[in-house]
Structure formats: C-alpha cells, structure tokens
Design an enzyme around this catalytic site. Structure first.
Site, PDB file in Angstrom:
ATOM      1  N   GLY A 104       1.160  -1.321   0.410  1.00 50.00           N
ATOM      2  CA  GLY A 104       0.095  -0.470  -0.399  1.00 50.00           C
ATOM      3  C   GLY A 104       1.027   1.516   0.511  1.00 50.00           C
ATOM      4  O   GLY A 104       0.345   2.190  -0.486  1.00 50.00           O
ATOM      5  N   ASP A 128       4.302  -9.032   7.575  1.00 48.63           N
ATOM      6  CA  ASP A 128       3.192 -10.732   6.592  1.00 48.63           C
ATOM      7  C   ASP A 128       4.010 -10.954   5.246  1.00 48.63           C
ATOM      8  O   ASP A 128       3.584 -11.662   4.921  1.00 48.63           O
ATOM      9  CB  ASP A 128       1.800  -9.261   5.736  1.00 48.63           C
ATOM     10  CG  ASP A 128       0.765  -9.600   6.576  1.00 48.63           C
ATOM     11  OD1 ASP A 128       0.496  -9.073   7.669  1.00 48.63           O
ATOM     12  OD2 ASP A 128      -0.036  -8.219   6.025  1.00 48.63           O
ATOM     13  N   ILE A 253       0.043  -8.485  19.328  1.00 48.22           N
ATOM     14  CA  ILE A 253       1.514  -9.147  19.615  1.00 48.22           C
ATOM     15  C   ILE A 253       2.041  -9.553  18.708  1.00 48.22           C
ATOM     16  O   ILE A 253       3.106  -9.007  19.230  1.00 48.22           O
ATOM     17  CB  ILE A 253       1.241  -9.996  20.158  1.00 48.22           C
ATOM     18  CG1 ILE A 253       0.201  -9.624  21.627  1.00 48.22           C
ATOM     19  CG2 ILE A 253       1.941 -11.206  21.288  1.00 48.22           C
ATOM     20  CD1 ILE A 253      -0.949 -10.623  22.742  1.00 48.22           C
TER      21      ILE A 253
HETATM   22  O1  F6P Z   1      -0.475  -5.368   7.974  1.00 50.37           O
HETATM   23  C1  F6P Z   1       0.840  -5.609   8.363  1.00 50.37           C
HETATM   24  C2  F6P Z   1      -0.774  -6.117   9.805  1.00 50.37           C
HETATM   25  O2  F6P Z   1      -0.510  -6.635  10.208  1.00 50.37           O
HETATM   26  C3  F6P Z   1      -1.605  -7.388   8.895  1.00 50.37           C
HETATM   27  O3  F6P Z   1      -1.479  -8.519   9.208  1.00 50.37           O
HETATM   28  C4  F6P Z   1      -3.148  -7.252   9.583  1.00 50.37           C
HETATM   29  O4  F6P Z   1      -4.221  -7.757   9.030  1.00 50.37           O
HETATM   30  C5  F6P Z   1      -3.138  -5.897  10.144  1.00 50.37           C
HETATM   31  O5  F6P Z   1      -1.469  -5.132   9.718  1.00 50.37           O
HETATM   32  C6  F6P Z   1      -3.607  -4.843  11.421  1.00 50.37           C
HETATM   33  O6  F6P Z   1      -3.721  -3.709  10.301  1.00 50.37           O
HETATM   34  P1  F6P Z   1      -4.274  -2.275  12.313  1.00 50.37           P
HETATM   35  O7  F6P Z   1      -3.129  -2.288  12.942  1.00 50.37           O
HETATM   36  O8  F6P Z   1      -4.713  -1.456  11.159  1.00 50.37           O
HETATM   37  O9  F6P Z   1      -5.205  -3.062  12.408  1.00 50.37           O
END
Ligand code: F6P
Length: 322
Positions: A104, A128, A253
């Site tokens: 992104g 990820d 976490i």
């Molecule tokens: O993009 C990394 C990530 O940790 C994803 O695995 C997860 O879905 C998302 O970010 C969670 O994002 P936020 O902290 O905005 O809820």
C-alpha cells in the site's frame, strides 16, 4: 542531491527503527541532510517534518514500532493526495524520499516517483512478508518468532487439557506467518489463503490424529484464510466433531517487541541500500534482498507480481504431524 526525507507507513514492523537509523547515518555519511516525516503520508500531507542527525537515531536499533510513527492514509489513494504530497516535497526542497512499508505504501510512492520531481525508493517493512521482490520483509522474522513463542506456550496447556487449539496469526492476504510458525511450532494443520480449506478434510485429519493417540492438536489459521475467521472455522469443526476446543487470536502482539538480530541486520542493509540507490540517481524502485543479494525491483512489481509461497510445506506439516 542535498536533502532527503524518510517515512514509515502502513502497519508498523519491528526493525523499522533500525532501518531509519541506517538511512539517517548512511545519509549523513553521504553528506545529505535528512528529515524524518512523522505519521507516514498523513504527516507528509501536513508537512510534519523533523530534522534528523546521527544523534537523533541513537538508542533506537533495539526498539519495536517506529519512532517516526505511522498511519494508514486514505487521502494518498487519491489524485489530490498525490498532488498535495508532491507540492509539500517541492516546497520543502526534498529531492529524495525513502518510504518504509508494504505494498500500500509503495502505491503512493510509485505515484510520487512518476511525477518526476522527487526521487523515491521503497524499503519493504511488513510482518506479513507479502511483498514481491524480497525474500524477507523487515519485521517478518521478529513476528514469526513472537508468534512461535506464544504457540509453544499454548502447546503446554493444549496438551495438558487434551484440546484442539485454533490459533489465528496475522496475514490479511497471505499465509507466510502461518506457514513459518506452523512448521516451526509443529502444528497439525495450517490454513492459509493460498490453499483451499476443506472443513471435512480438516475434521478427518483431527479424527485420524485422535485414533493415532494424539490428545491435542494445534491448528494455525491465517487471518485472511478464505474459509473465514478462526471463530467460524472452529465452530464448523465443533459441529462435526463435538470436541471441546479453544481459540487464541495472537493479534497485534505479533507486531510489537524488540526486533531479532536477523531483522536488525536486514533493516540496516536495506536502509543503506536505499541511500545508495538514491545517491546513484535511481527512482521508482524498492530495495530488497533475494538469495542474499541486494536487488532493485520496480515499485509497481511489488504489488502487481505475487510472491511465491512454498505450498509443498503445507503437505510437509501433515507428514511431520504423524
Ligand atoms: O499489514 C500488516 C498487518 O499486521 C496485517 O497482518 C493485519 O491484518 C493488519 O496489519 C492490521 O492492521 P491494523 O493495525 O491497522 O488493524
């Protein structure tokens, strides 16, 4: 090039601080003036800048999160946002920009680079690990080790009370974390978006395990699995097997904590490589590491191409869970 900016954007990842440190200190080494942009693109649009010298990045190499802070910025997905970002960079005389984040983040970066006023280099930082053009993204190693530690603890209680445990790990689109912690944590099953989850088969596997004398099982579910969330999957299994089970969502976490040595080394190498690329006049690329070599990939490829995940390992998990 005289003055450059650095920002972190999207989900934070352990090792981002080590990368900012490398960018600042390698930038200073190259006699560049470095400014930090707070809160990712949101801060860029507001012109929220801070001058960074070598001392500004002291004692951050071991810290999780990102001291520049980060944001998910909807405005940068619009043409107006890109225009505004370009204007701020021009107004602030920022000739080069290093962005640390995931796909992104790179979409916005590519759009700025295409305008041609500012040279832009991306550095992959996302737990990820779902970015094409690098074997590992900054933060992945720490996140998998953090999740693994939790899974080891869950195994103790799962075994003691003889229960199946459904453990959800992060990975909204890809199953890299699930696959790695599944293998390393000795899981019975790994459910990831890259392979079709068949509830009947999963139940059959659990039943077969029980027949072989298994008293508990660890089922790792990637949050983005196409069969739904961990709650839904566990419920469907319960409807068929009527086994008392528990669910654990590891959640954020996994994103925090002190980066591992591997993440700090990767972050330092990629931060240095990003400065090197800017100094050589490159723009519109991401620096990554493939088989130990630093490689530049066009930013566009990082989201247009899909990084391969070794799905054979999912089968290996089943063999190893004998
Ligand atoms: O993009 C990394 C990530 O940790 C994803 O695995 C997860 O879905 C998302 O970010 C969670 O994002 P936020 O902290 O905005 O809820």
């Amino acid at each position: 090039m005289r003055r450059i900016g650095v920002l972190t954007s999207g989900g934070d990842a352990p090792g981002m601080n080590a990368c900012i440190r490398a960018v600042v200190r390698c930038g200073v080494w190259e006699k560049l003036e470095v400014v930090g942009i707070r809160r990712g693109y949101a801060g860029l649009l507001e012109g929220d800048l801070v001058r960074l010298g070598s001392r500004s990045v002291a004692n951050i190499i071991h810290r999780g999160g990102t001291f520049l802070e980060t944001a998910r910025c909807e405005e940068m997905k619009t043409a107006e946002g890109i225009e505004k970002a370009t204007q701020v960079l021009r107004r602030e005389d920022i000739e080069g920009l290093i962005v640390i984040g995931g796909d992104g983040t790179f979409r916005g970066a590519a759009a700025i680079a295409e305008r041609g006023d500012t040279k832009v280099i991306g550095v992959p930082g996302t737990i990820d690990n779902d970015v094409y053009g690098t074997d590992y993204a900054i933060g992945f190693d720490t996140a998998t080790n953090t999740a693994l530690e939790a899974i080891d603890r869950i195994r103790d209680t799962a075994g003691s009370l003889q229960r199946p445990f459904f453990i959800e790990v992060m990975g909204k689109e890809r199953g890299f974390i699930a696959l790695y912690v599944g293998i390393a944590g000795g899981a019975e099953e790994i459910l990831i978006p890259e392979t079709e989850t068949k509830i009947e088969e999963l139940c059959l596997d659990i039943r077969r395990g029980l027949k072989r004398g298994k008293k508990s099982s660890i089922i790792i579910v990637a949050e983005g699995d196409e069969a739904g969330g961990v709650v839904q999957i566990a419920q469907q299994v319960w409807e068929r097997l009527r086994l008392d089970y528990r669910i654990c969502v590891l959640g954020h976490i996994q994103r925090g904590g002190s980066p591992t040595a591997r993440d700090r080394v990767l972050a330092s190498k990629l931060g240095a490589a990003a400065i090197d690329a800017l100094v050589r006049g490159k723009s519109g690329y991401m620096v990554g590491e493939l088989r130990g070599e630093i490689v530049l990939s066009p930013l566009r490829e990082t989201w247009e191409k899909s990084k391969e995940l070794d799905t054979d390992l999912v089968e290996l998990v089943k063999i190893l869970a004998a």
